[in-house]
Scaffold this motif. Structure first.
Motif, PDB file in Angstrom:
ATOM      1  N   VAL A  39      63.948  17.675  60.276  1.00  0.00           N
ATOM      2  CA  VAL A  39      65.153  17.952  59.501  1.00  0.00           C
ATOM      3  C   VAL A  39      65.896  16.635  59.284  1.00  0.00           C
ATOM      4  O   VAL A  39      66.134  15.877  60.226  1.00  0.00           O
ATOM      5  CB  VAL A  39      66.056  18.961  60.223  1.00  0.00           C
ATOM      6  CG1 VAL A  39      67.405  19.091  59.506  1.00  0.00           C
ATOM      7  CG2 VAL A  39      65.373  20.316  60.305  1.00  0.00           C
ATOM      8  N   THR A  40      66.239  16.356  58.053  1.00  0.00           N
ATOM      9  CA  THR A  40      66.859  15.070  57.730  1.00  0.00           C
ATOM     10  C   THR A  40      68.384  15.166  57.750  1.00  0.00           C
ATOM     11  O   THR A  40      68.960  16.251  57.643  1.00  0.00           O
ATOM     12  CB  THR A  40      66.426  14.592  56.341  1.00  0.00           C
ATOM     13  OG1 THR A  40      66.965  15.500  55.352  1.00  0.00           O
ATOM     14  CG2 THR A  40      64.912  14.533  56.229  1.00  0.00           C
ATOM     15  N   ALA A  41      69.008  14.008  57.852  1.00  0.00           N
ATOM     16  CA  ALA A  41      70.469  13.963  57.775  1.00  0.00           C
ATOM     17  C   ALA A  41      70.942  14.462  56.414  1.00  0.00           C
ATOM     18  O   ALA A  41      71.969  15.151  56.318  1.00  0.00           O
ATOM     19  CB  ALA A  41      70.957  12.543  58.028  1.00  0.00           C
ATOM     20  N   ASP A  42      70.196  14.146  55.362  1.00  0.00           N
ATOM     21  CA  ASP A  42      70.576  14.604  54.020  1.00  0.00           C
ATOM     22  C   ASP A  42      70.581  16.128  53.944  1.00  0.00           C
ATOM     23  O   ASP A  42      71.457  16.726  53.299  1.00  0.00           O
ATOM     24  CB  ASP A  42      69.626  14.041  52.974  1.00  0.00           C
ATOM     25  CG  ASP A  42      69.847  12.556  52.709  1.00  0.00           C
ATOM     26  OD1 ASP A  42      70.906  12.031  53.117  1.00  0.00           O
ATOM     27  OD2 ASP A  42      68.962  11.919  52.109  1.00  0.00           O
ATOM     28  N   THR A  43      69.598  16.767  54.578  1.00  0.00           N
ATOM     29  CA  THR A  43      69.545  18.228  54.589  1.00  0.00           C
ATOM     30  C   THR A  43      70.759  18.797  55.311  1.00  0.00           C
ATOM     31  O   THR A  43      71.393  19.747  54.837  1.00  0.00           O
ATOM     32  CB  THR A  43      68.254  18.710  55.257  1.00  0.00           C
ATOM     33  OG1 THR A  43      67.136  18.312  54.465  1.00  0.00           O
ATOM     34  CG2 THR A  43      68.240  20.229  55.410  1.00  0.00           C
ATOM     35  N   ALA A  64      73.864  18.397  53.172  1.00  0.00           N
ATOM     36  CA  ALA A  64      73.881  19.324  52.041  1.00  0.00           C
ATOM     37  C   ALA A  64      74.275  20.728  52.487  1.00  0.00           C
ATOM     38  O   ALA A  64      75.104  21.392  51.838  1.00  0.00           O
ATOM     39  CB  ALA A  64      72.506  19.346  51.373  1.00  0.00           C
ATOM     40  N   LEU A  65      73.708  21.213  53.598  1.00  0.00           N
ATOM     41  CA  LEU A  65      74.047  22.544  54.093  1.00  0.00           C
ATOM     42  C   LEU A  65      75.493  22.609  54.554  1.00  0.00           C
ATOM     43  O   LEU A  65      76.168  23.642  54.411  1.00  0.00           O
ATOM     44  CB  LEU A  65      73.102  22.930  55.233  1.00  0.00           C
ATOM     45  CG  LEU A  65      71.644  23.158  54.837  1.00  0.00           C
ATOM     46  CD1 LEU A  65      70.777  23.335  56.084  1.00  0.00           C
ATOM     47  CD2 LEU A  65      71.515  24.375  53.925  1.00  0.00           C
ATOM     48  N   ALA A  66      75.991  21.512  55.095  1.00  0.00           N
ATOM     49  CA  ALA A  66      77.358  21.480  55.615  1.00  0.00           C
ATOM     50  C   ALA A  66      78.407  21.487  54.508  1.00  0.00           C
ATOM     51  O   ALA A  66      79.598  21.617  54.802  1.00  0.00           O
ATOM     52  CB  ALA A  66      77.551  20.247  56.501  1.00  0.00           C
ATOM     53  N   ARG A  86      69.974  11.629  67.105  1.00  0.00           N
ATOM     54  CA  ARG A  86      70.468  10.530  66.263  1.00  0.00           C
ATOM     55  C   ARG A  86      70.548  10.944  64.792  1.00  0.00           C
ATOM     56  O   ARG A  86      71.440  10.495  64.063  1.00  0.00           O
ATOM     57  CB  ARG A  86      69.571   9.310  66.436  1.00  0.00           C
ATOM     58  CG  ARG A  86      69.704   8.618  67.797  1.00  0.00           C
ATOM     59  CD  ARG A  86      68.840   7.364  67.846  1.00  0.00           C
ATOM     60  NE  ARG A  86      68.736   6.764  69.162  1.00  0.00           N
ATOM     61  CZ  ARG A  86      69.575   5.828  69.651  1.00  0.00           C
ATOM     62  NH1 ARG A  86      70.587   5.411  68.905  1.00  0.00           N
ATOM     63  NH2 ARG A  86      69.383   5.315  70.857  1.00  0.00           N
ATOM     64  N   THR A  87      69.635  11.816  64.362  1.00  0.00           N
ATOM     65  CA  THR A  87      69.710  12.333  62.993  1.00  0.00           C
ATOM     66  C   THR A  87      71.006  13.109  62.787  1.00  0.00           C
ATOM     67  O   THR A  87      71.670  12.981  61.745  1.00  0.00           O
ATOM     68  CB  THR A  87      68.499  13.231  62.689  1.00  0.00           C
ATOM     69  OG1 THR A  87      67.307  12.451  62.751  1.00  0.00           O
ATOM     70  CG2 THR A  87      68.615  13.868  61.314  1.00  0.00           C
ATOM     71  N   HIS A  88      71.366  13.912  63.768  1.00  0.00           N
ATOM     72  CA  HIS A  88      72.613  14.671  63.659  1.00  0.00           C
ATOM     73  C   HIS A  88      73.835  13.756  63.690  1.00  0.00           C
ATOM     74  O   HIS A  88      74.834  14.023  62.998  1.00  0.00           O
ATOM     75  CB  HIS A  88      72.687  15.708  64.782  1.00  0.00           C
ATOM     76  CG  HIS A  88      71.835  16.912  64.557  1.00  0.00           C
ATOM     77  ND1 HIS A  88      70.463  16.875  64.623  1.00  0.00           N
ATOM     78  CD2 HIS A  88      72.160  18.207  64.252  1.00  0.00           C
ATOM     79  CE1 HIS A  88      69.977  18.088  64.362  1.00  0.00           C
ATOM     80  NE2 HIS A  88      70.984  18.901  64.138  1.00  0.00           N
ATOM     81  N   ILE A  89      73.772  12.708  64.472  1.00  0.00           N
ATOM     82  CA  ILE A  89      74.864  11.728  64.456  1.00  0.00           C
ATOM     83  C   ILE A  89      75.008  11.122  63.065  1.00  0.00           C
ATOM     84  O   ILE A  89      76.122  10.988  62.539  1.00  0.00           O
ATOM     85  CB  ILE A  89      74.632  10.634  65.515  1.00  0.00           C
ATOM     86  CG1 ILE A  89      74.750  11.212  66.923  1.00  0.00           C
ATOM     87  CG2 ILE A  89      75.613   9.475  65.321  1.00  0.00           C
ATOM     88  CD1 ILE A  89      74.386  10.241  68.034  1.00  0.00           C
ATOM     89  N   ALA A  90      73.886  10.771  62.453  1.00  0.00           N
ATOM     90  CA  ALA A  90      73.925  10.216  61.105  1.00  0.00           C
ATOM     91  C   ALA A  90      74.539  11.205  60.116  1.00  0.00           C
ATOM     92  O   ALA A  90      75.311  10.824  59.222  1.00  0.00           O
ATOM     93  CB  ALA A  90      72.513   9.830  60.660  1.00  0.00           C
ATOM     94  N   ALA A  91      74.219  12.497  60.290  1.00  0.00           N
ATOM     95  CA  ALA A  91      74.781  13.520  59.405  1.00  0.00           C
ATOM     96  C   ALA A  91      76.283  13.669  59.622  1.00  0.00           C
ATOM     97  O   ALA A  91      77.041  13.858  58.659  1.00  0.00           O
ATOM     98  CB  ALA A  91      74.080  14.850  59.649  1.00  0.00           C
ATOM     99  N   ALA A  92      76.719  13.602  60.868  1.00  0.00           N
ATOM    100  CA  ALA A  92      78.155  13.681  61.146  1.00  0.00           C
ATOM    101  C   ALA A  92      78.880  12.500  60.520  1.00  0.00           C
ATOM    102  O   ALA A  92      79.952  12.649  59.907  1.00  0.00           O
ATOM    103  CB  ALA A  92      78.390  13.723  62.653  1.00  0.00           C
ATOM    104  N   ARG A  93      78.292  11.335  60.649  1.00  0.00           N
ATOM    105  CA  ARG A  93      78.904  10.133  60.085  1.00  0.00           C
ATOM    106  C   ARG A  93      78.980  10.224  58.560  1.00  0.00           C
ATOM    107  O   ARG A  93      80.003   9.898  57.940  1.00  0.00           O
ATOM    108  CB  ARG A  93      78.089   8.910  60.522  1.00  0.00           C
ATOM    109  CG  ARG A  93      78.755   7.585  60.262  1.00  0.00           C
ATOM    110  CD  ARG A  93      77.827   6.439  60.638  1.00  0.00           C
ATOM    111  NE  ARG A  93      77.654   6.301  62.080  1.00  0.00           N
ATOM    112  CZ  ARG A  93      76.479   6.363  62.713  1.00  0.00           C
ATOM    113  NH1 ARG A  93      75.361   6.577  62.018  1.00  0.00           N
ATOM    114  NH2 ARG A  93      76.411   6.199  64.012  1.00  0.00           N
ATOM    115  N   ALA A  94      77.888  10.683  57.942  1.00  0.00           N
ATOM    116  CA  ALA A  94      77.825  10.747  56.481  1.00  0.00           C
ATOM    117  C   ALA A  94      78.725  11.831  55.906  1.00  0.00           C
ATOM    118  O   ALA A  94      79.313  11.665  54.831  1.00  0.00           O
ATOM    119  CB  ALA A  94      76.382  10.972  56.036  1.00  0.00           C
TER     120      ALA A  94
END
Length: 268
Positions: free
Chosen positions: A73-77, A80-82, A112-120
């Motif tokens: 699961v990517t940070a971009d995904t 987008a869902l968030a 770390r992917t989730h951290i990147a998603a939180a940051r983005a």
């Protein structure tokens, strides 16, 4: 009013009486409930609950137990869902070395992917940490150097060093029914040292019912007992503590402002 900052209303434990569970929470003064995603593949389920009940919000993410099931699961995904209007956070994600359901390297990469998603996304990360204090401290410290992000250490049951570092990094610390257990003196001592403006309360329902309900299925209404014990630890009244933790919740989960009624009403 209270907020249950972490529960799992989508779990089958609540299927037979979900309306009644929500109604009991409202009767206990719970203004809002944040139902937490554990599988990105099942996000539709938590999203549907947030769409059904006006005082229920949701997150999106992969629990560390399930990291090996969703390693790609990517940070971009996640971002987008968030974007869903009632999704206010990323997670829960993190590290759990107790059972070892997912390999540690996979768990760390997914975290770390989730951290990147939180940051983005600018949304706070809900962090699960169990028996992984050293790696959690290392990863949080490394990632904060790459760019700051908001987060909460949920259902805190780790050692004082993780709490200290978390607060220094700007994180919030959330306490569950574990705080009320008779043998939780060390945890209460940790809670005593957490600044008031970083405290949250939660149930993690259906798990970890507080002392008065031990042996029963937990539910959001029981967050009142954890709030009461936390108030005693901090030398406040229960009402004062409820105001503090509610204000903290809406400061951290700022997207939630205006999404729940000021006063909860009848079941949806």
């Amino acid at each position: 009013m209270l907020v249950d900052s972490h529960c799992h209303l989508d779990f089958p434990d609540f299927a037979a009486e979900r309306d009644a569970v929500v109604a009991r929470a409202r009767a206990a003064g719970v203004r809002a409930m944040l139902t937490i995603s554990t599988h990105v593949a099942k996000f539709d389920q938590v999203r549907a609950l947030a769409e059904t009940y006006p005082d229920v919000l949701c997150t999106v993410g992969t629990h560390p137990h399930n990291a090996a099931e969703e390693p790609d699961v990517t940070a971009d995904t996640l971002v987008a869902l968030a974007r869903h209007p009632r999704c206010v956070g990323i997670g829960e994600a993190g590290l759990d070395y107790h059972y070892g359901y997912s390999p540690r390297d996979v768990s760390q990469r997914v975290f770390r992917t989730h951290i990147a998603a939180a940051r983005a996304s600018g949304l706070p990360l809900v962090i699960h940490a169990r028996e992984a204090d050293d790696d959690m401290i290392r990863i949080l410290s490394e990632e904060m150097e790459q760019g700051r992000f908001a987060a909460v250490l949920h259902c805190f049951s780790s050692g004082p060093e993780l709490a200290r570092v978390g607060v220094e990094l700007g994180l919030y610390v959330s306490f569950s029914g574990i705080l009320t257990f008779k043998k939780s003196d060390e945890l209460r001592a940790i809670a005593a040292d957490v600044p008031l403006d970083r405290l949250l309360v939660e149930t993690d329902a259906p798990y970890l019912a507080p002392q008065s309900f031990r042996g029963k299925r937990n539910e959001p209404a029981y967050v009142a007992e954890t709030n009461r014990v936390l108030a005693c630890v901090k030398g406040l009244s229960a009402d004062e503590m409820a105001n503090v933790t509610t204000d903290n919740f809406f400061r951290l989960f700022s997207k939630a402002r205006g999404l729940v009624p000021a006063v909860t009403g009848a079941a949806a």
